[in-house]
Motif scaffolding. Structure first.
Motif, mmCIF file in Angstrom:
data_model
loop_
_atom_site.group_PDB
_atom_site.id
_atom_site.type_symbol
_atom_site.label_atom_id
_atom_site.label_comp_id
_atom_site.label_asym_id
_atom_site.label_seq_id
_atom_site.Cartn_x
_atom_site.Cartn_y
_atom_site.Cartn_z
ATOM 1 N N HIS A 1 0.820 -1.208 0.000
ATOM 2 C CA HIS A 1 0.000 0.000 0.000
ATOM 3 C C HIS A 1 0.857 1.262 0.000
ATOM 4 O O HIS A 1 0.425 2.305 0.493
ATOM 5 N N GLU A 2 2.055 1.177 -0.540
ATOM 6 C CA GLU A 2 2.935 2.349 -0.550
ATOM 7 C C GLU A 2 2.324 3.502 -1.342
ATOM 8 O O GLU A 2 2.387 4.664 -0.932
ATOM 9 N N THR A 3 1.708 3.195 -2.481
ATOM 10 C CA THR A 3 1.058 4.249 -3.268
ATOM 11 C C THR A 3 -0.070 4.894 -2.477
ATOM 12 O O THR A 3 -0.233 6.125 -2.501
ATOM 13 N N LEU A 4 -0.847 4.088 -1.771
ATOM 14 C CA LEU A 4 -1.935 4.633 -0.956
ATOM 15 C C LEU A 4 -1.382 5.483 0.177
ATOM 16 O O LEU A 4 -1.962 6.517 0.527
ATOM 17 N N ARG A 5 -0.263 5.096 0.749
ATOM 18 C CA ARG A 5 0.334 5.877 1.841
ATOM 19 C C ARG A 5 0.787 7.239 1.347
ATOM 20 O O ARG A 5 0.546 8.266 1.991
ATOM 21 N N VAL A 6 1.448 7.267 0.181
ATOM 22 C CA VAL A 6 1.899 8.544 -0.374
ATOM 23 C C VAL A 6 0.700 9.426 -0.724
ATOM 24 O O VAL A 6 0.709 10.649 -0.501
ATOM 25 N N THR A 7 -0.343 8.821 -1.288
ATOM 26 C CA THR A 7 -1.563 9.579 -1.601
ATOM 27 C C THR A 7 -2.198 10.145 -0.347
ATOM 28 O O THR A 7 -2.692 11.290 -0.341
ATOM 29 N N ALA A 8 -2.202 9.374 0.729
ATOM 30 C CA ALA A 8 -2.779 9.848 1.990
ATOM 31 C C ALA A 8 -1.967 11.005 2.563
ATOM 32 O O ALA A 8 -2.545 11.973 3.090
ATOM 33 N N ARG A 9 -0.662 10.949 2.472
ATOM 34 C CA ARG A 9 0.162 12.043 2.988
ATOM 35 C C ARG A 9 -0.064 13.322 2.187
ATOM 36 O O ARG A 9 -0.100 14.426 2.741
ATOM 37 N N LYS A 10 -0.243 13.184 0.885
ATOM 38 C CA LYS A 10 -0.552 14.343 0.054
ATOM 39 C C LYS A 10 -1.911 14.922 0.435
ATOM 40 O O LYS A 10 -2.082 16.145 0.542
ATOM 41 N N ALA A 11 -2.883 14.064 0.655
ATOM 42 C CA ALA A 11 -4.218 14.534 1.052
ATOM 43 C C ALA A 11 -4.177 15.219 2.411
ATOM 44 O O ALA A 11 -4.905 16.198 2.643
ATOM 45 N N GLN A 12 -3.340 14.750 3.314
ATOM 46 C CA GLN A 12 -3.220 15.391 4.620
ATOM 47 C C GLN A 12 -2.717 16.830 4.489
ATOM 48 O O GLN A 12 -3.205 17.731 5.189
ATOM 49 N N ARG A 13 -1.776 17.040 3.609
ATOM 50 C CA ARG A 13 -1.255 18.410 3.420
ATOM 51 C C ARG A 13 -2.341 19.322 2.839
ATOM 52 O O ARG A 13 -2.473 20.476 3.258
ATOM 53 N N CYS A 14 -3.089 18.800 1.875
ATOM 54 C CA CYS A 14 -4.135 19.621 1.251
ATOM 55 C C CYS A 14 -5.251 19.942 2.245
ATOM 56 O O CYS A 14 -5.654 21.100 2.393
ATOM 57 N N PHE A 15 -5.746 18.917 2.926
ATOM 58 C CA PHE A 15 -6.853 19.120 3.854
ATOM 59 C C PHE A 15 -6.418 19.906 5.082
ATOM 60 O O PHE A 15 -7.214 20.658 5.655
ATOM 61 N N GLY A 16 -5.175 19.728 5.512
ATOM 62 C CA GLY A 16 -4.694 20.483 6.663
ATOM 63 C C GLY A 16 -4.727 21.977 6.423
ATOM 64 O O GLY A 16 -5.111 22.763 7.306
ATOM 65 N N PRO B 1 -1.345 21.707 11.512
ATOM 66 C CA PRO B 1 -2.290 20.592 11.680
ATOM 67 C C PRO B 1 -1.559 19.282 11.934
ATOM 68 O O PRO B 1 -0.516 19.008 11.328
ATOM 69 N N LYS B 2 -2.082 18.486 12.836
ATOM 70 C CA LYS B 2 -1.506 17.196 13.187
ATOM 71 C C LYS B 2 -2.471 16.086 12.785
ATOM 72 O O LYS B 2 -3.678 16.184 13.004
ATOM 73 N N TRP B 3 -1.906 15.012 12.219
ATOM 74 C CA TRP B 3 -2.705 13.876 11.770
ATOM 75 C C TRP B 3 -2.216 12.610 12.446
ATOM 76 O O TRP B 3 -1.050 12.491 12.821
ATOM 77 N N GLU B 4 -3.123 11.653 12.594
ATOM 78 C CA GLU B 4 -2.732 10.335 13.074
ATOM 79 C C GLU B 4 -1.989 9.596 11.964
ATOM 80 O O GLU B 4 -2.144 9.903 10.779
ATOM 81 N N PRO B 5 -1.115 8.634 12.312
ATOM 82 C CA PRO B 5 -0.394 7.877 11.271
ATOM 83 C C PRO B 5 -1.356 7.191 10.309
ATOM 84 O O PRO B 5 -2.463 6.772 10.688
ATOM 85 N N VAL B 6 -0.935 7.098 9.056
ATOM 86 C CA VAL B 6 -1.782 6.470 8.031
ATOM 87 C C VAL B 6 -2.043 5.013 8.365
ATOM 88 O O VAL B 6 -3.153 4.501 8.186
ATOM 89 N N PHE B 7 -1.017 4.311 8.883
ATOM 90 C CA PHE B 7 -1.155 2.916 9.293
ATOM 91 C C PHE B 7 -0.988 2.828 10.803
ATOM 92 O O PHE B 7 -0.045 3.396 11.359
ATOM 93 N N GLU B 8 -1.903 2.134 11.460
ATOM 94 C CA GLU B 8 -1.800 1.971 12.897
ATOM 95 C C GLU B 8 -0.582 1.128 13.250
ATOM 96 O O GLU B 8 -0.235 0.186 12.542
ATOM 97 N N ALA B 9 0.027 1.477 14.361
ATOM 98 C CA ALA B 9 1.237 0.776 14.785
ATOM 99 C C ALA B 9 0.885 -0.591 15.357
ATOM 100 O O ALA B 9 -0.015 -0.718 16.195
ATOM 101 N N ASP B 10 1.595 -1.624 14.900
ATOM 102 C CA ASP B 10 1.441 -2.952 15.477
ATOM 103 C C ASP B 10 2.616 -3.237 16.424
ATOM 104 O O ASP B 10 3.444 -2.362 16.685
ATOM 105 N N ALA B 11 2.679 -4.456 16.934
ATOM 106 C CA ALA B 11 3.728 -4.793 17.904
ATOM 107 C C ALA B 11 5.118 -4.674 17.285
ATOM 108 O O ALA B 11 6.066 -4.188 17.922
ATOM 109 N N THR B 12 5.255 -5.084 16.024
ATOM 110 C CA THR B 12 6.563 -5.011 15.367
ATOM 111 C C THR B 12 6.996 -3.567 15.188
ATOM 112 O O THR B 12 8.158 -3.218 15.427
ATOM 113 N N THR B 13 6.063 -2.708 14.766
ATOM 114 C CA THR B 13 6.397 -1.297 14.559
ATOM 115 C C THR B 13 6.803 -0.632 15.863
ATOM 116 O O THR B 13 7.777 0.123 15.912
#
Length: 437
Positions: free
Chosen positions: A318-333, A362-374
């Motif tokens: 989901h790397e493409t989706l992550r980059v798209t989400a970060r771009k959307a965060q900047r616009c919406f912020g 503006p502050k956003w939550e991480p795009v992917f929730e942190a699991d035990a490994t992260t």
């Protein structure tokens, strides 16, 4: 800048309303598909209709990962304005509407107590003239209410410092404010110089692949009728034999044929049964094209992989989706900060300058929730980095990376992050880690 007037904005909204409504039709899975197949009989075209929600999935998959947290360095108390306006519902509604139609609008007004009220208006009911520097409107127009026939019953025209309300095309009220811009603020997804009001998440490519998949499913539904009952034939039947009903012959489990006077009997057979595999392969091909267009994976579109993926593999796919989400965060912020700026000017009855809000982030939550490994990797990395540069990663940085709050409600305690690594690892282990760095 010369004013365009309410008549110009009405014509502009009428011009783009149909296109925005079409996006909502695809999101609601109500889009009408015209089947112009040259091989499918007209009698069958309207009897088999398929419904696919891939465009809905493309929007929701991104919208669900955009979670607005708060404004940092909030010296103007913007967070309070959003909290009293049901911030959880407000942010989700604005983000979803902007992703569907490329932009939505927030109508700011004051209640009887002087508290700002925020109302999200979808892109099919509002428009305006945008300032390319600040992203705010110098003029705006919105339909605040419609009747059962979708005719506008209450309209508003916005300009800096004033809002005009029209009912049945008659001016009924004028409200003055201290806002330096129109109190109608756009929330835009992926704006650029050519399209300042942004681009929709439901692109023409997404529409094409979804329509192609719908046609494939409709063809497969018709072919399934023949797949269930393969065609049979009989040769050598006497011309004097009694004709039999085709439907009974199709569903009957046993057919009896008598020999003629010469002792001959007919030969029975069936044509090869039609295969559904080509339709499944074509549907999977459509899903691959849609996934590439939207940044999703085949797993997201209902084609699960054979081997389950790990959390890291899912993030990598989901790397493409992550980059798209970060771009959307900047616009919406930026859009949400503009909403807070106008609301703050109206609340305090003072025309602040937009440049005074540049330190509020503006502050956003991480795009992917942190699991035990992260969490384990972040913890190890924080300890090593703070050994090299003491205090470099504090509780705020850790929260931005993991999205987890500490026991004090603000994030990790900086003393447990690794500022003093000897207290955590022990003196000998800390020295070894320091030598590795």
């Amino acid at each position: 800048m010369e004013k365009r007037g309410i008549d110009y904005l009405k014509q502009k909204l009428a011009l783009f309303r149909s296109g925005a409504q079409k996006k909502y039709d695809y999101y609601d899975m109500n889009a009408i598909l015209v089947n112009n197949s040259i091989l499918m009989p007209e009698k069958l075209r309207g009897r088999y209709e398929a419904v696919i929600g891939w465009c809905t999935k493309a929007v929701d998959a991104l919208a669900d990962r955009l979670v607005f947290r708060e404004f940092d360095n909030d010296i103007f108390d913007l967070n309070e304005i959003f909290e009293v306006n049901s911030s959880d519902i407000f942010f989700d509604s604005a983000i979803l509407s902007a992703l569907i139609t490329s932009c939505c609008f927030v109508y700011v007004s004051l209640d009887n107590d002087g508290i700002p009220k925020l109302q999200v208006i979808e892109g099919t009911d509002a428009t305006g003239v945008i300032d390319p520097i600040t992203g705010l409107l110098t003029e705006g127009y919105a339909v605040l209410d419609r009747d059962k026939l979708s005719q506008a019953t209450l309209e508003a025209y916005f300009e800096p410092g004033k809002t005009y309300y029209y009912k049945q095309n008659q001016l009924v009220k004028v409200v003055e404010t201290n806002a330096p811009y129109a109190s109608l603020i756009p929330i835009i997804h992926r704006p650029d110089a050519k399209r300042p009001f942004g681009r929709s998440r439901i692109t023409k490519g997404c529409q094409y692949f979804q329509n192609l998949a719908r046609k494939t499913l409709e063809r497969s539904d018709i072919s399934a009728e023949f797949y269930s009952f393969p065609q049979k034939y009989a040769t050598g039947v006497s011309q004097d034999a009694e004709t039999f009903d085709n439907w009974k012959a199709t569903i009957a489990s046993l057919l009896v044929f008598q020999k003629d006077e010469n002792g001959d009997s007919p030969h029975l057979g069936s044509f090869p049964q039609q295969s559904m595999t080509p339709y499944l392969e074509q549907l999977r091909s459509c899903a691959s094209g849609f996934a590439g267009e939207s940044g999703l994976t085949l797993d997201d579109l209902g084609f699960p992989s054979d081997n389950p993926s790990s959390a890291e593999a899912i993030k990598a796919s989901h790397e493409t989706l992550r980059v798209t989400a970060r771009k959307a965060q900047r616009c919406f912020g930026s859009g949400f900060l503009n909403v807070g700026y106008i609301a703050c000017c109206m609340r305090d009855e003072f025309p602040y300058r937009r440049s005074q809000f540049y330190k509020t982030k503006p502050k956003w939550e991480p795009v992917f929730e942190a699991d035990a490994t992260t969490m384990s990797l972040v913890g190890d990395g924080a300890i090593k980095i703070n050994q090299a540069v003491p205090g470099y990663m504090d509780k705020d940085v850790i929260r931005d990376l993991t999205g987890l709050e500490g026991a004090d409600g603000t994030g990790y305690n900086s003393q447990t992050v690794g500022i003093d690594s000897k207290d955590i690892l022990g003196e000998s282990q800390a020295n070894n880690e320091g030598q590795k760095l």
